[in-house]
Enzyme design. Structure first.
Site, mmCIF file in Angstrom:
data_model
loop_
_atom_site.group_PDB
_atom_site.id
_atom_site.type_symbol
_atom_site.label_atom_id
_atom_site.label_comp_id
_atom_site.label_asym_id
_atom_site.label_seq_id
_atom_site.Cartn_x
_atom_site.Cartn_y
_atom_site.Cartn_z
ATOM 1 N N HIS A 1 -2.221 12.790 -29.995
ATOM 2 C CA HIS A 1 -0.721 12.737 -29.722
ATOM 3 C C HIS A 1 -0.504 11.353 -29.119
ATOM 4 O O HIS A 1 -1.354 11.023 -28.008
ATOM 5 C CB HIS A 1 -0.378 13.917 -28.863
ATOM 6 C CG HIS A 1 1.144 13.733 -28.566
ATOM 7 N ND1 HIS A 1 2.268 13.870 -29.372
ATOM 8 C CD2 HIS A 1 1.751 13.807 -27.198
ATOM 9 C CE1 HIS A 1 3.087 13.641 -28.559
ATOM 10 N NE2 HIS A 1 2.914 13.763 -27.505
ATOM 11 N N PHE A 2 0.523 10.875 -29.465
ATOM 12 C CA PHE A 2 0.952 9.709 -28.579
ATOM 13 C C PHE A 2 2.601 9.929 -27.943
ATOM 14 O O PHE A 2 3.288 10.640 -28.491
ATOM 15 C CB PHE A 2 1.279 8.122 -29.378
ATOM 16 C CG PHE A 2 0.325 7.645 -29.673
ATOM 17 C CD1 PHE A 2 -0.808 7.070 -28.752
ATOM 18 C CD2 PHE A 2 -0.410 7.351 -31.055
ATOM 19 C CE1 PHE A 2 -1.920 6.316 -29.037
ATOM 20 C CE2 PHE A 2 -1.416 6.795 -31.252
ATOM 21 C CZ PHE A 2 -2.299 6.245 -30.291
ATOM 22 N N ASP B 1 4.578 24.644 -16.609
ATOM 23 C CA ASP B 1 4.874 23.845 -18.024
ATOM 24 C C ASP B 1 4.218 25.016 -18.778
ATOM 25 O O ASP B 1 3.480 24.604 -20.138
ATOM 26 C CB ASP B 1 4.055 22.739 -18.024
ATOM 27 C CG ASP B 1 4.595 21.701 -19.313
ATOM 28 O OD1 ASP B 1 5.624 22.047 -19.723
ATOM 29 O OD2 ASP B 1 4.229 20.898 -19.671
ATOM 30 N N GLY C 1 1.272 7.352 -22.628
ATOM 31 C CA GLY C 1 -0.077 7.219 -23.014
ATOM 32 C C GLY C 1 -0.486 8.145 -24.227
ATOM 33 O O GLY C 1 0.327 8.737 -24.925
ATOM 34 N N GLY C 2 -1.720 8.063 -24.312
ATOM 35 C CA GLY C 2 -2.374 8.742 -25.653
ATOM 36 C C GLY C 2 -3.235 10.137 -25.423
ATOM 37 O O GLY C 2 -3.459 10.060 -24.018
#
Length: 879
Positions: A248-249, A380, A253-254
């Site tokens: 994921h990006f 989260d 960041g990545g």
């Protein structure tokens, strides 16, 4: 048409996130909006400065543009971008202002801190992030001097790295070659995009990607060479890890799967960019990564959370290497197992699912309790952060907002389907999310609770009616979310009482109108802020057309709003059918405003067709159909000829069908709006006008090309294959193909098409669709079923109409529906309430409307049929 496939989830039940929508949720609690359009947003003090003498100021979306009177700039060139953080933005802006004004340098800046926060937020567009001030040098000499002096002036000022640009030195100054003037062209996939001129004088797309790029005909100025070399010096070869794939990006960041070359250990690498990826509190990705590492070390004795493997720095970016969790996110596992996707699921299937889901929930609840015992709030919890291992054991990931219970504040990042309201803090934040999880495991629509908290009781009632889940499991979740015991509700929207239902939806639509605004009349999808608020899919034209065709009435003052803007459209306005002015002309004609429609059509006729794709949405097929429609209404031979010229171009494009049997992304699209089904519809309509059998052959070719990109699911449903999921929906899925397939079969028998049509009918029988809209939700399924003559489809239609209430929400004195992603209400035709109204009218109105061009064009029954051998070229030669 591919055979059965078990690995790809259907989008009917999947929660997929388009992160673009997040930044359009900040301006308004109920509707998608841009901060540039919203009122009462705080601005930087510089925005309130008097305009310098001899200068002019112009607002543009989120920007304020300043330029000397009488000054001129090239239409494109090297531009300078200056970045800044929230803490130093005013100081940086003042410095750039004081530098540019005495030198007569044109510049623009983001007008307020909230806009800057959103531009640098975690889910902001990566290519645009960091751009705070833009300066426009007049030539390369001025570029070099300005870069040097601004770099010296801003030494030590922090700011995020701008991914699309080349950084000058180590400060906040960046450069990129691109357009200065607002010019547009069509991209290879037919979209209207900003343009620059190449060395032959042709307009080509101005590439705006999260990577520095110099157009092939442009030479990098010599003074930038050392800065490019410095940029290229940083390499992953400098660390003992190999990145094997991207998960994921985000703008922060990545996230990668990697391998520790020292131990051959598989790890997850989490990257954080400084000053970027901000949360609602302004905390950047680096600070959150440090917080995550600390939290994970505090929870290191829990086997259900990933272990910290390593921390390191590469360039300015910080990395956290974590234990690799072998499993899938719960949202993907849920789609694979969710029985409401399958119309043939048995009571036994649903009971088995309940046992599995409650087992998952119990594990999550136990892990969260253990986190609380160790003094932390997870903060989260949602479907994407719960990992299901192959043995159905649970792990939790992503602890970047985890924080101590003592002094806990509401997290700055949150999933809107699970986020606690502002009055909750500490462990109550996690308890609220757990309550949402209880419901989302059985009905993943908890985003709706943010829009109407009382909706949670209805969601629990739907679950109880469709699953063997005891109220003792559901009611505590409702009470946790609402703060009160559950109460009986009756949220039905009156599917059997068409006049009342129409009144409820119309009341909501009309109450939402904002005629005082220039950019839009009715709130809708975020696409309004790219393609404009006029068009058929997402603008005023579609809403007013739906109101009229459903029998809800006419609103002349709103039609006047549309006409004023459509007859003087802003630069960059598209001319397509669903995304531009052709659709506006079509709607105005059907509203009885003939001359206004012809005035708008005249604007379209002055635009070239070069660069347009074959699509119904914004390309040649939609334009050809609209021209043929107007030719039939007016008798104008020039319009008929223009329609056939556009059709010829489409037939030429159909000869080329590249790519694998996958739809979307970098591959050709399938479906009604962007695929080859749109051309098939156009060719069928022209065949009915002409009797030219070759057109029917071309229509069959186009349909076969789209069926190449469909896959047969295990339940026998035929859906469009997007590689990672399958799509049943009207715009880009299989039921849009089915509508045209069925029309083709009325002209000519075809066993393969008949088999495909039967598979598509199965795709329209699911009890659950994640969204309610016309283009990508239940309303489109209803429109498809309403067009069918099959008795089984008519019975299924009643069931789908009844289930519309699952998404129905109160608005003012009426009823409204959420748009894409379910995060905000929408009133537009493509994604929102107007589309639901139109679909309902197609099923219940005494004069049911078909979708545009799903009925024969004017004149189709009167023109003679021609022989099978007639060609389009022969028709053209005869005129």
């Amino acid at each position: 048409m591919q055979r059965r496939n078990n690995s790809r989830p259907s989008s009917k039940g999947g929660e997929t996130v388009d992160e673009r929508y997040d930044s359009y949720c900040a301006a308004d609690r109920l509707f998608y909006d841009s901060l540039g359009s919203a009122v009462a947003q705080p601005v930087f003090p510089a925005a309130d400065r008097p305009v310098p003498a001899g200068w002019r100021r112009e607002p543009l979306d989120d920007w304020l543009i300043y330029a000397p009177d009488g000054g001129s700039l090239p239409q494109q060139g090297w531009k300078i971008h200056v970045s800044a953080g929230l803490a130093n933005a005013e100081r940086v802006l003042d410095a750039v202002w004081n530098y540019c004004v005495p030198r007569g340098l044109s510049f623009k800046f983001l007008r307020g801190p909230r806009t800057l926060l959103l531009r640098n937020s975690k889910y902001a567009a990566r290519a645009a992030s960091g751009k705070f001030v833009t300066v426009y040098p007049r030539d390369d000499a001025e570029l070099e001097l300005t870069c040097k002096e601004l770099d010296e002036l801003l030494t030590g000022e922090p700011g995020p790295y701008i991914l699309s640009d080349l950084r000058y030195g180590a400060g906040p100054v960046h450069v990129r070659y691109g357009g200065f003037a607002a010019r547009y062209c069509h991209s290879p996939d037919g979209q209207v995009v900003p343009a620059i001129e190449d060395d032959s004088g042709t307009l080509v797309p101005d590439r705006r990607e999260p990577v520095f790029h110099v157009p092939s005909w442009i030479t990098l100025p010599d003074f930038l060479g050392p800065h490019l070399a410095a940029r290229n010096d940083t390499s992953t070869n400098q660390v003992p890890y190999r990145i094997e794939r991207v998960i994921h990006f985000s703008n922060g960041g990545g996230l990668y799967v990697g391998r520790d070359l020292r131990t051959d250990t598989e790890v997850v690498l989490k990257e954080a960019r400084p000053h970027a990826g901000l949360d609602a509190d302004g905390t950047d990705a680096v600070a959150r990564l440090a917080r995550e590492a600390q939290a994970l070390r505090q929870l290191a004795d829990l086997p259900q959370v990933p272990q910290v493997h390593d921390e390191f720095v590469l360039g300015e970016h910080r990395f956290l290497a974590l234990e690799f969790i072998d499993g899938k996110p719960l949202n993907k596992v849920l789609v694979d197992r969710y029985p409401l996707i399958d119309a043939d699921a048995t009571d036994g299937d649903r009971a088995a699912y309940v046992r599995w889901a409650r087992h998952v929930y119990q594990q999550v609840e136990t892990i969260v309790a253990a986190i609380h015992e160790r003094g932390l709030v997870y903060g989260d919890l949602h479907l994407f952060n719960i990992m299901i291992r192959p043995d159905d054991q649970v792990a939790l990931v992503d602890f970047e907002v985890a924080a101590p219970i003592a002094g806990h504040r509401r997290p700055g990042l949150r999933n809107q389907g699970f986020a606690a309201p502002r009055d909750r803090s500490g462990p109550a934040v996690d308890r609220y999310a757990l309550a949402c999880l209880r419901l989302a495991l059985f009905l993943p629509l908890t985003q709706l609770v943010r829009l109407a908290p009382a909706k949670v009781t209805h969601l629990a009632d739907i679950i109880a009616a469709n699953f063997p889940v005891p109220r003792s499991f559901l009611d505590p979740a409702v009470e946790e979310i609402t703060g009160a015991p559950p109460v009986t509700t009756d949220p039905r929207i009156g599917a059997d009482d068409w006049p009342t239902m129409r009144h409820q939806l119309t009341t909501a639509i009309v109450a939402s109108a904002t005629p005082e605004r220039d950019d839009r009349l009715f709130p809708g999808d975020i696409e309004q802020f790219r393609s404009g608020g006029l068009n058929l899919a997402h603008g005023a034209a579609g809403v007013l057309y739906a109101l009229d065709k459903s029998g809800a009435g006419r609103w002349p003052e709103h039609e006047d709003w549309l006409v004023r803007r459509a007859t003087a459209p802003p630069s960059g306005t598209r001319c397509g059918f669903y995304d531009g002015l052709h659709g506006v002309a079509y709607a105005l004609a059907h509203l009885g405003r003939r001359q206004d429609a012809l005035d708008v059509l005249d604007i379209c006729l002055r635009e070239p067709l070069d660069g347009l794709d074959h699509s119904l949405s914004g390309g040649l097929s939609g334009i050809a159909l609209n021209l043929a429609e107007f030719a039939g209404r007016t008798g104008e031979a020039s319009l008929r000829d223009a329609a056939w010229r556009a059709a010829e171009r489409v037939i030429g494009q159909l000869a080329d069908d590249p790519g694998p049997d996958v739809s979307g992304g970098h591959h050709p699209y399938a479906g009604l709006l962007r695929g080859r089904t749109g051309p098939a519809l156009m060719l069928l309509r022209l065949y009915e006008l002409s009797g030219d059998g070759e057109l029917l052959e071309h229509a069959a070719t186009a349909l076969r090309q789209d069926l190449r990109r469909c896959v047969l699911r295990p339940d026998g449903a035929l859906e469009v294959n997007e590689g990672w999921r399958t799509m049943p929906y009207l715009a880009h899925g299989s039921v849009g193909i089915g509508l045209v397939l069925d029309q083709y079969l009325r002209h000519r028998a075809d066993d393969r098409f008949a088999e495909a049509s039967a598979g598509i009918r199965r795709a329209a029988r699911s009890p659950f669709y994640a969204q309610s809209g016309l283009f990508a939700g239940r309303a489109g399924i209803i429109a498809y079923l309403a067009a069918s003559t099959e008795n089984a489809d008519r019975r299924e239609l009643d069931a789908q109409l009844d289930r519309l209430s699952w998404h129905a929400l109160p608005y003012r004195e009426g009823t409204a529906f959420p748009g894409e992603q379910l995060l905000r209400l929408s009133m537009d035709l493509g994604t929102g309430t107007a589309g639901v109204l139109y679909a309902l009218a197609s099923a219940r109105h005494d004069q049911p409307p078909a979708l545009p061009f799903l009925a024969p064009l004017p004149g189709a029954q009167r023109l003679p049929r021609h022989s099978e051998g007639d060609l389009i070229s022969e028709r053209m030669e005869g005129r």
